[in-house]
Design an enzyme around this catalytic site. Structure first.
Site, PDB file in Angstrom:
ATOM      1  CD  GLU A 251      -2.859  -1.227   0.406  1.00 20.91           C
ATOM      2  OE1 GLU A 251      -2.983  -0.089  -0.521  1.00 20.91           O
ATOM      3  OE2 GLU A 251      -3.554  -1.983   0.345  1.00 20.91           O
ATOM      4  CB  CYS A 285      -1.915   7.052   1.052  1.00 22.54           C
ATOM      5  SG  CYS A 285      -2.803   6.062   1.927  1.00 22.54           S
TER       6      CYS A 285
HETATM    7  P1  NAD Z   1      10.134   7.106   3.871  1.00 24.03           P
HETATM    8  O1  NAD Z   1      10.181   6.543   2.761  1.00 24.03           O
HETATM    9  O2  NAD Z   1      11.273   7.875   4.380  1.00 24.03           O
HETATM   10  O3  NAD Z   1       9.630   6.195   5.101  1.00 24.03           O
HETATM   11  C1  NAD Z   1       8.319   5.850   5.499  1.00 24.03           C
HETATM   12  C2  NAD Z   1       8.584   4.625   6.746  1.00 24.03           C
HETATM   13  O4  NAD Z   1       8.955   3.491   6.112  1.00 24.03           O
HETATM   14  C3  NAD Z   1       9.341   4.880   7.839  1.00 24.03           C
HETATM   15  O5  NAD Z   1       8.671   5.165   8.929  1.00 24.03           O
HETATM   16  C4  NAD Z   1      10.173   3.648   8.129  1.00 24.03           C
HETATM   17  O6  NAD Z   1       9.551   2.862   9.329  1.00 24.03           O
HETATM   18  C5  NAD Z   1       9.633   2.711   6.852  1.00 24.03           C
HETATM   19  N1  NAD Z   1      10.902   2.348   6.180  1.00 24.03           N
HETATM   20  C6  NAD Z   1      11.941   3.041   5.658  1.00 24.03           C
HETATM   21  N2  NAD Z   1      12.850   2.205   5.176  1.00 24.03           N
HETATM   22  C7  NAD Z   1      12.286   0.815   5.364  1.00 24.03           C
HETATM   23  C8  NAD Z   1      13.052  -0.315   5.075  1.00 24.03           C
HETATM   24  N3  NAD Z   1      14.073  -0.487   4.349  1.00 24.03           N
HETATM   25  N4  NAD Z   1      12.348  -1.423   5.481  1.00 24.03           N
HETATM   26  C9  NAD Z   1      11.043  -1.241   6.127  1.00 24.03           C
HETATM   27  N5  NAD Z   1      10.636  -0.207   6.506  1.00 24.03           N
HETATM   28  C10 NAD Z   1      11.087   0.993   6.108  1.00 24.03           C
HETATM   29  O7  NAD Z   1       8.937   8.241   3.932  1.00 24.03           O
HETATM   30  P2  NAD Z   1       8.456   9.507   5.136  1.00 24.03           P
HETATM   31  O8  NAD Z   1       9.160  10.653   4.632  1.00 24.03           O
HETATM   32  O9  NAD Z   1       8.186   8.818   6.254  1.00 24.03           O
HETATM   33  O10 NAD Z   1       6.751   9.683   4.436  1.00 24.03           O
HETATM   34  C11 NAD Z   1       6.611  10.207   3.249  1.00 24.03           C
HETATM   35  C12 NAD Z   1       5.935   9.259   2.142  1.00 24.03           C
HETATM   36  O11 NAD Z   1       5.425   8.117   2.914  1.00 24.03           O
HETATM   37  C13 NAD Z   1       4.820   9.933   1.623  1.00 24.03           C
HETATM   38  O12 NAD Z   1       5.142  10.686   0.349  1.00 24.03           O
HETATM   39  C14 NAD Z   1       3.669   8.813   1.302  1.00 24.03           C
HETATM   40  O13 NAD Z   1       4.078   8.284   0.138  1.00 24.03           O
HETATM   41  C15 NAD Z   1       4.398   7.613   2.160  1.00 24.03           C
HETATM   42  N6  NAD Z   1       3.501   7.139   3.176  1.00 24.03           N
HETATM   43  C16 NAD Z   1       2.435   6.394   2.697  1.00 24.03           C
HETATM   44  C17 NAD Z   1       1.485   5.679   3.427  1.00 24.03           C
HETATM   45  C18 NAD Z   1       0.383   5.113   3.035  1.00 24.03           C
HETATM   46  O14 NAD Z   1      -0.530   4.737   3.611  1.00 24.03           O
HETATM   47  N7  NAD Z   1       0.588   4.548   1.721  1.00 24.03           N
HETATM   48  C19 NAD Z   1       1.567   6.248   4.690  1.00 24.03           C
HETATM   49  C20 NAD Z   1       2.734   6.841   5.214  1.00 24.03           C
HETATM   50  C21 NAD Z   1       3.657   7.325   4.497  1.00 24.03           C
END
Ligand code: NAD
Length: 482
Positions: A251, A285
């Site tokens: 997702e 999202c």
């Molecule tokens: P990001 O990509 O830096 O990290 C998001 C999260 O992913 C972190 O909290 C971390 O726990 C996890 N993560 C990072 N690297 C990982 C790995 N190698 N393995 C497992 N988990 C890992 O993004 P951000 O700056 O925190 O959030 C911004 C973006 O995240 C937004 O642009 C949005 O697209 C996305 N987002 C989407 C949803 C959704 O519901 N689809 C929810 C939250 C964030």
């Protein structure tokens, strides 16, 4: 008791035992940037212990009758509802969302778990008609141990989707909750343990996300990966899952288009759009983001949007009068500011908002940008915050083309009274979820998920539960023909 003292201690939960582990990152309150807790950092030994605990838990849970699983899940929901204020306060403290929205998220999470629990009673197979002496039976069986990764924007309802689906299907899971907003998952695990969930069925591990995902995805005992988060990270995990031939539910991000047709009341739609956009300060999202408004009503729509945006009460999420809290973390603030500045520099008109509020806490106002050019970064990059793009269109063809022009395809919205226009949009928009004349992208009983770079697999509905199960066809020859 002071509210901040109600923030729970964050521990690993492995095999039914709470474990402190080595100290990891601090948890920050985005309202005032104070430290409210720390998460532990799982070692490789902790992760091995979590897998082994999940194996033990799975041996019990897969053989637990669905009716018994249902009872435990429903009891956990009863406890969560009873403890709703503990959840809501903790979620406002670590995520920043207004307490009213935090309560609603907890209730939504409860509804999801209840729906999954009930649907777990109906994971029927089928018998396929065949020749004499042959019986083909299709069974649906739990897939096994699930590695789940939930995001910081919905600390309760996102893990609820993963826990509800996995437990209803008879799986055990290891959940890595988000580093920034870990409390709700801890409170949920407590409720499930108190409800009688056998040890090892639900495990929590905290720490460095890349270390945890690399370990769990590679482990042969783990059979399914479910991740909610950014497209960038989702693609990295999908590569790993592919390497080990593990199915995955992804997702990921979105950049939701909203097509507002000329037969819509622009004042109503403009005001409703703000109400939807302010949820979670736009860090959703499925948040409506790219408003494509028919040119005949574009100004009226923009005026209504701005007028409503100016009424929003922004402040401490613990004060129930506030409708929008701070952004969840500093990197969101920086990234949104950069996107807005870039759009304005490239010629977009700033209608309202546009810059950080104050210098303590991560506050950013509702922001509207009009006539945003295609080369502005925000035209293609998800802002993930309270920023709306309001562009105008002349012909529906152009709106559809613009809506489909990005690699994302999660949620989208349309406003029209015309059945013919609605039908065309249903046929032509490249999305996993389309809502017409309202802004609710999904409920517990409907499937939710994306196409293109927004991911694959579904959460919710029968489609969501199916991701946690394998299909086994049994062909039994009971009578030889001779
Ligand atoms: P990001 O990509 O830096 O990290 C998001 C999260 O992913 C972190 O909290 C971390 O726990 C996890 N993560 C990072 N690297 C990982 C790995 N190698 N393995 C497992 N988990 C890992 O993004 P951000 O700056 O925190 O959030 C911004 C973006 O995240 C937004 O642009 C949005 O697209 C996305 N987002 C989407 C949803 C959704 O519901 N689809 C929810 C939250 C964030």
């Amino acid at each position: 008791m002071a509210l901040s003292q109600r923030y729970p201690e964050i521990c690993h939960f492995i095999g039914g035992v709470w474990q402190r582990g080595a100290e990891g990152r601090a948890v920050i309150n985005p309202f005032d940037e104070s430290i409210i807790g720390t998460i532990p950092r799982a070692s490789l030994e902790d992760l091995a212990a979590a897998v082994s605990a999940a194996e033990s838990g799975y041996r019990i849970w897969r053989r637990t009758a669905p009716a018994e699983r249902y009872k435990i899940m429903i009891e956990a929901v009863r406890l969560i509802r009873q403890r709703i204020e503990d959840f809501a306060v903790a979620m406002t403290l670590d995520q920043g969302k207004p307490i009213v929205q935090a309560r609603l998220e907890v209730l939504r999470g409860c509804e999801i778990i209840e729906w999954d629990a009930a649907e777990g009673l109906r994971t029927y197979g089928r018998v396929i008609p065949s020749g004499v002496g042959m019986r083909h039976t299709v069974l649906r069986q739990s897939i096994g141990i699930v590695a789940a990764f939930s995001p910081w924007n919905f600390p309760m309802s996102s893990p609820a989707r993963k826990i509800g689906g996995a437990l209803a299907a008879g799986c055990a899971l290891i959940l890595k909750p988000p580093e920034e907003t870990p409390a709700a998952a801890v409170l949920m695990a407590r409720a499930f343990a108190d409800a009688g969930l056998p040890p090892g069925v639900l495990n929590l591990v905290f720490g460095e996300p890349a270390e945890i995902s690399a370990y769990l995805i590679a482990d042969p005992a783990v059979r399914l990966i479910t991740f909610t988060g950014s497209t960038v990270v989702g693609k990295q995990l999908a590569v790993l899952a592919g390497k080990y031939m593990k199915p995955a539910v992804m997702e990921l991000g979105g950049h939701a288009p909203v097509i507002v047709c000329e037969d819509t009341d622009p004042r109503w739609a403009g005001s409703l759009s703000v109400e939807s956009k302010l949820r979670n300060a736009g860090q959703v999202c499925v948040a409506p983001t790219r408003f494509l408004v028919h040119e005949s009503i574009a100004d009226a729509f923009a005026n209504a949007f701005v007028a409503k945006a100016r009424t929003i009460k922004i402040g401490d999420g613990l004060d129930p009068v506030n409708q929008m809290g701070p952004l969840a973390n500093r990197r969101r603030l920086e990234s949104i500011q950069a996107l807005v500045d870039d759009a304005v520099a490239k010629g977009a008109r700033l209608l309202c908002g546009g810059g950080r509020i104050g210098d303590r806490g991560f506050f950013f106002p509702m922001t509207a940008l009009a006539d945003v050019p295609p080369d502005a970064r925000i035209s293609a990059e998800e802002p993930f915050g309270p920023v709306a793009i309001i562009n105008r269109f002349q012909h529906l063809d152009d709106a559809i083309r613009a809506a489909n022009s990005l690699p994302y395809g999660l949620a989208g919205y349309a406003f029209t009274e015309s059945a013919a226009t609605a039908h065309r949009l249903v046929e032509e928009l490249e999305l996993g979820n389309l809502s017409i004349n309202h802004f609710t992208a999904s409920v517990a009983e409907t499937p939710f998920g994306g196409v293109k770079d927004s991911g694959y697999g579904r959460e919710g509905g029968v489609e969501g539960l199916a991701c946690y199960m394998i299909v086994k066809n049994v062909s039994h020859l009971t009578q030889r023909s001779n």
